[in-house]
Enzyme design. Structure first.
Site, short mmCIF file in Angstrom:
data_model
loop_
_atom_site.label_atom_id
_atom_site.label_comp_id
_atom_site.label_asym_id
_atom_site.label_seq_id
_atom_site.Cartn_x
_atom_site.Cartn_y
_atom_site.Cartn_z
N CYS A 45 0.81 -1.21 0.00
CA CYS A 45 0.00 0.00 0.00
C CYS A 45 0.85 1.27 0.00
O CYS A 45 1.44 1.60 -1.01
CB CYS A 45 -1.00 -0.02 1.16
SG CYS A 45 -2.41 1.07 0.85
N HIS A 73 -3.33 -5.24 0.68
CA HIS A 73 -2.85 -5.51 2.04
C HIS A 73 -2.77 -7.02 2.29
O HIS A 73 -3.66 -7.61 2.90
CB HIS A 73 -3.78 -4.87 3.07
CG HIS A 73 -3.63 -3.39 3.17
ND1 HIS A 73 -2.78 -2.78 4.07
CD2 HIS A 73 -4.21 -2.39 2.48
CE1 HIS A 73 -2.84 -1.47 3.94
NE2 HIS A 73 -3.70 -1.20 2.97
N GLU A 120 -0.98 -8.44 4.41
CA GLU A 120 -0.77 -8.70 5.84
C GLU A 120 -2.08 -8.89 6.60
O GLU A 120 -2.08 -9.41 7.72
CB GLU A 120 0.04 -7.55 6.46
CG GLU A 120 -0.74 -6.32 6.87
CD GLU A 120 -1.24 -5.47 5.71
OE1 GLU A 120 -2.08 -4.57 5.94
OE2 GLU A 120 -0.80 -5.69 4.55
#
Length: 274
Positions: free
Chosen positions: A131, A240, A242
């Site tokens: 990002c 994203h 994660e």
């Protein structure tokens, strides 16, 4: 004797469940700068630290650095993880004025992460960006950004709503990305397309020289790139991975590849002392 009970951790606190192996690769995570109340804080989202641990690496949060210290930080590192953030890269770094003054910036992070990225690429240090980190790397290497993707003709709105949207929906699957057939990412994921979340207002306008497109959104916006001039692992994605990575096979494949690259770097440059 007065009995004092130990303080209980907050309900949202997540303890570290498992120790990493000794001599795990060390990955630098640049911190953001945000106020809490009346005081400034260096901050890193827990999900980014968890992602680095899932990659099998030891997270090393860098609260702030002077540009003259960057080689010392890199000398201790086996990888670099560039996180997302509520803040945007200051458009002065790609010769534009601020389009929307209501959106947060983090000039203190810009000051040292942009030269840090260039130095990391120069030495081939494994690099993973998500990002803001994806946008940061593009700007650091000479690219530019759309400050408002949703205002560009032919491009979709890639934002996922504000704080009124439940976080599970905000980070839920939003659209597919189509992987370049001869790229690094398709080699990792072994599939021509994957579903990703979409929580960004800015995006790639001009890709920096030496960057290779790894994935595109359906509207043609660049969603992933690698750094062709870097001799080591380098991958930056707009989404994203994660977010709830432990239960997402695509995220885990990316983190595993990054972690392996960091281990290989450590073994070549900093083998454990016997």
């Amino acid at each position: 004797m007065v009995h004092i009970e130990a303080a209980k951790p907050p309900a949202h606190a997540t303890p570290v469940a498992q120790a990493l192996p000794r001599h795990a690769p060390r990955v630098l995570i640049p911190a953001c700068n945000r106020p809490l109340g009346r005081h400034p804080f260096h901050m890193v989202g827990q999900k980014y630290v968890t992602a680095v641990r899932l990659a099998g690496c030891l997270p090393v949060v860098v609260p702030a650095a002077h540009p003259d210290e960057l080689l010392d930080w890199l000398d201790m590192a086996d990888g670099l993880f560039l996180t997302g953030s509520p803040s945007n890269v200051d458009p002065c770094h790609f010769d534009e004025a601020v389009h929307d003054p209501s959106l947060p910036l983090d000039p203190a992070r810009d000051q040292w992460t942009l030269p840090l990225i260039r130095l990391a690429v120069e030495r081939g240090l494994p690099l993973l960006g998500v990002c803001r980190g994806f946008q940061e790397a593009n700007v650091a290497l000479g690219g530019t950004l759309h400050q408002a993707v949703h205002e560009q003709p032919g491009l979709n709105d890639h934002r996922a709503g504000g704080d009124e949207v439940p976080v599970e929906m905000q980070y839920g699957p939003a659209h597919p990305v189509h992987l370049s057939p001869d790229g690094q990412l398709i080699e990792i994921l072994k599939t021509p397309s994957v579903q990703v979340n979409s929580v960004h207002g800015q995006g790639i306008k001009r890709l920096a020289p030496g960057l290779r497109v790894e994935a595109l959104a359906p509207d043609g916006l660049v969603e992933a790139f690698s750094i062709s001039q870097s001799p080591g692992f380098s991958l930056c994605v707009q989404w994203h991975p994660e977010w709830q990575a432990a239960t997402n096979p695509v995220s885990m494949d990316i983190l595993t590849a990054f972690g392996q690259a960091c281990q290989d770097w450590r073994d070549r440059h900093r083998p454990p002392s016997r």
